[in-house]
Write a protein that holds these residues in place. Sequence first.
Motif, PDB file in Angstrom:
ATOM      1  N   ALA A 258     -14.692   1.226  -2.700  1.00 23.51           N
ATOM      2  CA  ALA A 258     -15.724   2.088  -2.112  1.00 23.51           C
ATOM      3  C   ALA A 258     -17.025   1.984  -2.895  1.00 23.51           C
TER       4      ALA A 258
ATOM      5  N   ASP B 187     -10.749  -5.358   6.282  1.00 22.40           N
ATOM      6  CA  ASP B 187      -9.500  -4.841   6.859  1.00 22.40           C
ATOM      7  C   ASP B 187      -8.590  -5.942   7.394  1.00 22.40           C
TER       8      ASP B 187
ATOM      9  N   PHE C  30      -5.716  -6.472  -1.066  1.00 22.20           N
ATOM     10  CA  PHE C  30      -6.163  -5.084  -1.102  1.00 22.20           C
ATOM     11  C   PHE C  30      -7.268  -4.947  -2.147  1.00 22.20           C
ATOM     12  N   GLY C  31      -8.368  -4.310  -1.777  1.00 18.42           N
ATOM     13  CA  GLY C  31      -9.395  -4.000  -2.765  1.00 18.42           C
ATOM     14  C   GLY C  31     -10.539  -4.987  -2.758  1.00 18.42           C
TER      15      GLY C  31
ATOM     16  N   ARG D 280       0.822  -1.213   0.000  1.00 15.76           N
ATOM     17  CA  ARG D 280       0.000   0.000   0.000  1.00 15.76           C
ATOM     18  C   ARG D 280       0.852   1.257   0.000  1.00 15.76           C
TER      19      ARG D 280
ATOM     20  N   ARG E 195      -8.898   1.739  -4.159  1.00 21.78           N
ATOM     21  CA  ARG E 195      -9.756   2.180  -3.050  1.00 21.78           C
ATOM     22  C   ARG E 195     -11.100   2.704  -3.573  1.00 21.78           C
TER      23      ARG E 195
ATOM     24  N   THR F  61      -3.236   2.601  -5.966  1.00 17.51           N
ATOM     25  CA  THR F  61      -3.936   2.320  -4.712  1.00 17.51           C
ATOM     26  C   THR F  61      -5.178   3.194  -4.569  1.00 17.51           C
ATOM     27  N   ALA F  62      -5.096   4.442  -5.050  1.00 18.16           N
ATOM     28  CA  ALA F  62      -6.271   5.319  -5.002  1.00 18.16           C
ATOM     29  C   ALA F  62      -7.385   4.759  -5.881  1.00 18.16           C
TER      30      ALA F  62
END
Length: 329
Positions: A105, A73, A51-52, A42, A101, A97-98
């Motif tokens: 979301a 998490d 991740f994700g 990350r 994310r 990573t943005a």
Amino acid sequence: MGDDINGLHHVGHIVRDMDQAMGRYRQLGFTVQAPAYPVLPRVAGGPAEPFGVANTHIYLSRNFIELVAVIDDTGRMPGEARPIPLQVPDDKLPGLTAAIRATAANITSFLQRFEGLHIVIADTPHIDSVAARLTAAGVGHGGVHAIQRPVETRTGTTMEPARYLEISDPGLPVGRVPEGRIGFAQNTPAEALADQQHNDHPNGATELIGAVLCVADPALPELERRYSTYFGQAREGQIGRFERANVTVVAASALADLLPGERPTALPAFVAYAVSVRDLAATERTLRDNGVPIIGTRPGEMFVPADAALGAAIIFRQDDRRSLTLSSW
């Protein structure tokens, strides 16, 4: 308009628990591959970690059903899950990573509405033409993106290029419209061939042939206008059919005529998808033997209620090569 579309590329079923979803889909008679999840640091120099979102594809002859779950998490993943390491230069890591994310979301926000069908992607051989057509019509979108995605073949997992475009509604996050995620994807020939390596299902499923969107009655005319800019003109009425994309839009008051007993959790919402099967009688036996409830609708068709399929009704229809659409509705 719409002549650059070849039906559905895939639909996405967003679930809370990937283990549960894989078990349910196997009970429904589908062959389910082990899910994949991205692994990357990350921050530059940090440890690689899940991740994700995690997903798996249920491959059919020309398209697929996607199961999607957010990685929590704790990084807990199903025991079968396969890590897909993502290699990215340090200077590109913050942007990637943005983006991941933002995707997570969006998936989380869909799941907060309800567990079920939120993603419908049409297939196109000319995605740049689609982008130009949508831009000319004033439709917001995020442009054409090139990605690498894992594809299962008989010799293992390969990373194949794909290109996609997501429609964006003003006032919503990028890649969102009120009913979920709508877009277009273009396969490479190698990817299309690889997808055909895993299409043997105990329930006899052969192809993804449709998706059903339910909308409040007063909103139906505006939604059909909007979808006509995406997919071309529909045959209108309480049940509008965008035949090139194999998307059916139904007024809430008419949903029970289409799928008896079904009620949408939210509006607008994708409430069902349809697959063709080789032998509907054999499919029925498989589902009954597995304890799955089924409801008959019309000759050559039945469905599993959304309550028994994690929020999305699944329609099974006898494979008729003369018309692999929902046009008889």
